[in-house]
Design an enzyme around this catalytic site. Structure first.
Site, PDB file in Angstrom:
ATOM      1  CE  LYS A   1      -1.518   1.451   4.152  1.00 15.68           C
ATOM      2  NZ  LYS A   1      -1.220   2.829   4.563  1.00 15.68           N
ATOM      3  CG  ASN A   2       2.372   2.748   3.524  1.00 14.46           C
ATOM      4  OD1 ASN A   2       1.203   3.080   3.284  1.00 14.46           O
ATOM      5  ND2 ASN A   2       2.820   2.533   4.756  1.00 14.46           N
TER       6      ASN A   2
ATOM      7  NE  ARG B   1       0.931   9.944  10.565  1.00 15.74           N
ATOM      8  CZ  ARG B   1       0.427   9.016   9.745  1.00 15.74           C
ATOM      9  NH1 ARG B   1      -0.747   8.495  10.001  1.00 15.74           N
ATOM     10  NH2 ARG B   1       1.099   8.633   8.694  1.00 15.74           N
TER      11      ARG B   1
ATOM     12  CG  ASP C   1       3.821   1.193   9.546  1.00 12.95           C
ATOM     13  OD1 ASP C   1       3.399   2.013  10.381  1.00 12.95           O
ATOM     14  OD2 ASP C   1       4.038   1.490   8.360  1.00 12.95           O
TER      15      ASP C   1
ATOM     16  CB  CYS D   1      -4.382  10.532  12.435  1.00 13.32           C
ATOM     17  SG  CYS D   1      -2.896   9.570  12.519  1.00 13.32           S
TER      18      CYS D   1
ATOM     19  NE  ARG E   1      -6.845   4.009   6.075  1.00 12.67           N
ATOM     20  CZ  ARG E   1      -6.231   5.027   6.625  1.00 12.67           C
ATOM     21  NH1 ARG E   1      -6.511   5.374   7.866  1.00 12.67           N
ATOM     22  NH2 ARG E   1      -5.344   5.716   5.956  1.00 12.67           N
TER      23      ARG E   1
HETATM   24  N1  EPU Z   1       7.034  14.435  11.023  1.00 14.12           N
HETATM   25  C1  EPU Z   1       7.119  15.768  11.366  1.00 14.12           C
HETATM   26  N2  EPU Z   1       6.936  16.694  10.380  1.00 14.12           N
HETATM   27  C2  EPU Z   1       6.693  16.358   9.101  1.00 14.12           C
HETATM   28  C3  EPU Z   1       6.611  15.000   8.758  1.00 14.12           C
HETATM   29  C4  EPU Z   1       6.795  14.057   9.741  1.00 14.12           C
HETATM   30  O1  EPU Z   1       7.319  16.117  12.520  1.00 14.12           O
HETATM   31  O2  EPU Z   1       6.549  17.255   8.255  1.00 14.12           O
HETATM   32  C5  EPU Z   1       7.221  13.424  12.063  1.00 14.12           C
HETATM   33  C6  EPU Z   1       5.972  12.568  12.313  1.00 14.12           C
HETATM   34  O3  EPU Z   1       5.077  13.185  13.200  1.00 14.12           O
HETATM   35  C7  EPU Z   1       6.588  11.296  12.858  1.00 14.12           C
HETATM   36  C8  EPU Z   1       7.903  11.190  12.075  1.00 14.12           C
HETATM   37  O4  EPU Z   1       8.167  12.483  11.577  1.00 14.12           O
HETATM   38  O5  EPU Z   1       6.877  11.472  14.216  1.00 14.12           O
HETATM   39  C9  EPU Z   1       7.891  10.213  10.924  1.00 14.12           C
HETATM   40  O6  EPU Z   1       6.714  10.383  10.157  1.00 14.12           O
HETATM   41  P1  EPU Z   1       6.673  10.160   8.583  1.00 14.12           P
HETATM   42  O7  EPU Z   1       6.496  11.467   7.919  1.00 14.12           O
HETATM   43  O8  EPU Z   1       7.818   9.316   8.161  1.00 14.12           O
HETATM   44  O9  EPU Z   1       5.321   9.327   8.426  1.00 14.12           O
HETATM   45  P2  EPU Z   1       4.373   9.376   7.176  1.00 14.12           P
HETATM   46  O10 EPU Z   1       5.166   9.647   5.967  1.00 14.12           O
HETATM   47  O11 EPU Z   1       3.207  10.250   7.474  1.00 14.12           O
HETATM   48  C10 EPU Z   1       4.595   6.862   6.512  1.00 14.12           C
HETATM   49  C11 EPU Z   1       3.648   5.702   6.346  1.00 14.12           C
HETATM   50  C12 EPU Z   1       3.140   5.266   7.713  1.00 14.12           C
HETATM   51  C13 EPU Z   1       4.347   4.858   8.569  1.00 14.12           C
HETATM   52  C14 EPU Z   1       5.333   6.038   8.653  1.00 14.12           C
HETATM   53  C15 EPU Z   1       6.612   5.696   9.400  1.00 14.12           C
HETATM   54  C16 EPU Z   1       2.728   6.092   4.150  1.00 14.12           C
HETATM   55  C17 EPU Z   1       1.559   6.454   3.303  1.00 14.12           C
HETATM   56  N3  EPU Z   1       2.553   6.104   5.471  1.00 14.12           N
HETATM   57  O12 EPU Z   1       3.830   7.889   7.140  1.00 14.12           O
HETATM   58  O13 EPU Z   1       2.317   4.124   7.499  1.00 14.12           O
HETATM   59  O14 EPU Z   1       3.927   4.516   9.863  1.00 14.12           O
HETATM   60  O15 EPU Z   1       5.691   6.468   7.327  1.00 14.12           O
HETATM   61  O16 EPU Z   1       7.264   4.643   8.798  1.00 14.12           O
HETATM   62  O17 EPU Z   1       3.791   5.763   3.628  1.00 14.12           O
HETATM   63  C18 EPU Z   1       0.643   2.558   8.062  1.00 14.12           C
HETATM   64  O18 EPU Z   1       0.830   2.029   6.954  1.00 14.12           O
HETATM   65  O19 EPU Z   1      -0.042   2.014   8.973  1.00 14.12           O
HETATM   66  C19 EPU Z   1       1.243   3.870   8.329  1.00 14.12           C
HETATM   67  C20 EPU Z   1       0.808   4.682   9.302  1.00 14.12           C
END
Ligand code: EPU
Length: 416
Positions: A22-23, A121, A304, A116, A396
């Site tokens: 998915k990701n 996030r 995850d 969320c 999802r």
């Molecule tokens: N963060 C910030 N600022 C930002 C972006 C991120 O502070 O602008 C922080 C977040 O709050 C978190 C950390 O950085 O503490 C890492 O978050 P990241 O941005 O890597 O998460 P994401 O890109 O929103 C993706 C996956 C998630 C997975 C995370 C971590 C997708 C669509 N989603 O989320 O997947 O948990 O990376 O590996 O790729 C899931 O599949 O269940 C899921 C939640």
């Protein structure tokens, strides 16, 4: 609302095939925005999030068709450049249209995601990066509005590695004027997969999979024709399911090399795992041993998989410490596992899990995607019947999970 009913205690046995990730698929779908033509994405799982992204792309004016495990995206005509709140509130990954839309059209309007179930996030790092690349960004009425005649290359340092942040900026940089360097970039296999896909479209990207990614902007990209990598978290969830049921399961069409940290910790806990190219052979131990884990960005132990590993530890011999370093609120499954007899205490970002002899079936509630998966694993291990409510979270991210587990012998059914 659907529920899943599981009568536990059956040793899982047989073979299971992993679906596409998915990701990986979600960013690949938004990468199609960067081209104008017929894009084909293969190895696509039938999931609610994929459909939500398809609807969002259709809202932008694109053709979206899904058949078997392929998606066709027709990206010639773009009629809109916004991602409304209704999409973003259902799926945060909608924010992945921001970078490509801005690169292609010079403007994008995306609803700011709220907090969320697993944490606040924020997306400040996505915004900071685009601003460095010359975008003018304003926030008003809950929307981010970004404008740039043409983005220009820049050096962007992330305070912490962000998966979708790295993906958004990498996509934006492919069509920018000059060279972009992303420092402290996310190294997750889904980021590398996106880079490989962009390169196949004609992008000039080096270093994906390391913490420094260099992108030289090009004038245009060809449409996408690419198959997504297998889902490493689904794979790991099947390892956990085999582990807690003392099962004997062969997992096909997976990429074991994306799971080094998880496989290591599973083996430390006593799970017997043999690896072959594209396959894993898993045998659960008679008793699992307690093992500590800390979630960290790739190649460390993935957040995850934290919930599903906690289920395993809740029936292991001894006490394990589970530390969640990525999201501040990712212990929602603890209260549900406790209802099934688990002995878990949470203090700050660490859960102390004292292994109990066995879990007992109970009605429980899914709170987010991976928490739901941990409850499925718990239901498979438990004595008696577990009924999991709010399984739309599970839908999802896990394709046909009950069918796949049923084929492995589990007593599982969906109750409409
Ligand atoms: N963060 C910030 N600022 C930002 C972006 C991120 O502070 O602008 C922080 C977040 O709050 C978190 C950390 O950085 O503490 C890492 O978050 P990241 O941005 O890597 O998460 P994401 O890109 O929103 C993706 C996956 C998630 C997975 C995370 C971590 C997708 C669509 N989603 O989320 O997947 O948990 O990376 O590996 O790729 C899931 O599949 O269940 C899921 C939640």
């Amino acid at each position: 609302m659907d529920k899943i009913e599981i009568t536990g205690g059956v040793r899982l046995h047989g073979e299971v095939t992993v679906s596409g990730a998915k990701n990986a698929v979600l960013p690949l779908m938004t990468a199609a925005i960067l081209s104008s033509g017929e894009n084909v994405i293969g190895n696509v799982p039938h999931l609610r999030d994929v459909m939500t992204m398809g609807k969002l792309l259709a809202h932008l004016g694109f053709g979206f068709h899904i058949e078997d495990n392929s998606i066709l995206l027709l990206t010639k005509k773009l009629t809109s450049f916004d991602a409304p709140y209704d999409f973003v509130k259902t799926m945060r990954a909608s924010v992945l249209v921001l970078g490509p839309l801005l690169a292609r059209t010079g403007r994008a309007k995306v609803s700011l995601p709220g907090g969320c179930a697993i944490g606040a996030r924020p997306i400040n790092l996505h915004i900071m990066g685009l601003e460095k690349m010359g975008a003018k960004i304003t926030l008003s009425e809950g929307y981010i509005e970004a404008k740039a005649r043409r983005l220009r290359g820049a050096t962007v340092y992330f305070d912490m590695p962000t998966v979708t942040g790295t993906e958004n900026l990498m996509m934006a940089a492919t069509l920018a004027d000059g060279t972009t360097v992303l420092e402290n970039a996310a190294c997750e296999p889904e980021v590398t997969d996106l880079a490989d896909a962009l390169i196949s479209m004609g992008a000039d990207i080096q270093g994906a999979g390391t913490s420094v990614i260099k992108i030289n902007g090009v004038a245009g990209l060809e449409p996408l024709n690419y198959a997504a990598i297998p889902d490493r978290i689904e794979t790991a969830t099947f390892i956990a399911a085999a582990a807690v049921t003392k099962g004997d399961v062969k997992i096909n069409k997976c990429r074991p090399e994306h799971l080094d940290a998880v496989i290591n910790k599973m083996q430390e806990a006593g799970v017997k795992i043999k690896q072959k190219t594209g396959k894993l052979m898993v045998r659960g131990a008679e008793r699992l041993s307690a093992v500590d884990i800390k979630t960290v960005p790739y190649p460390g132990f993935p957040t995850d998989m934290q919930a599903q590993f906690m289920t395993m530890m809740s029936i292991a011999d001894g006490t394990s410490l589970i530390t969640e370093n990525i999201f501040e609120n990712r212990f929602m499954h603890v209260a549900e596992l406790r209802r099934m007899g688990a002995d878990i205490k949470v203090e700050g970002s660490t859960a102390t899990v004292k292994g109990v002899g066995s879990l007992k079936g109970a009605p429980v509630m899914a709170t987010d995607l991976r928490a739901s998966a941990s409850l499925v694993v718990a239901g498979l291990a438990a004595e008696g019947t577990t009924v999991i409510d709010r399984v739309y979270h599970l839908d999802r991210g896990y394709e046909k999970i009950e069918e796949k587990l049923e084929k492995l012998g589990a007593r599982i059914r969906r109750v409409k």
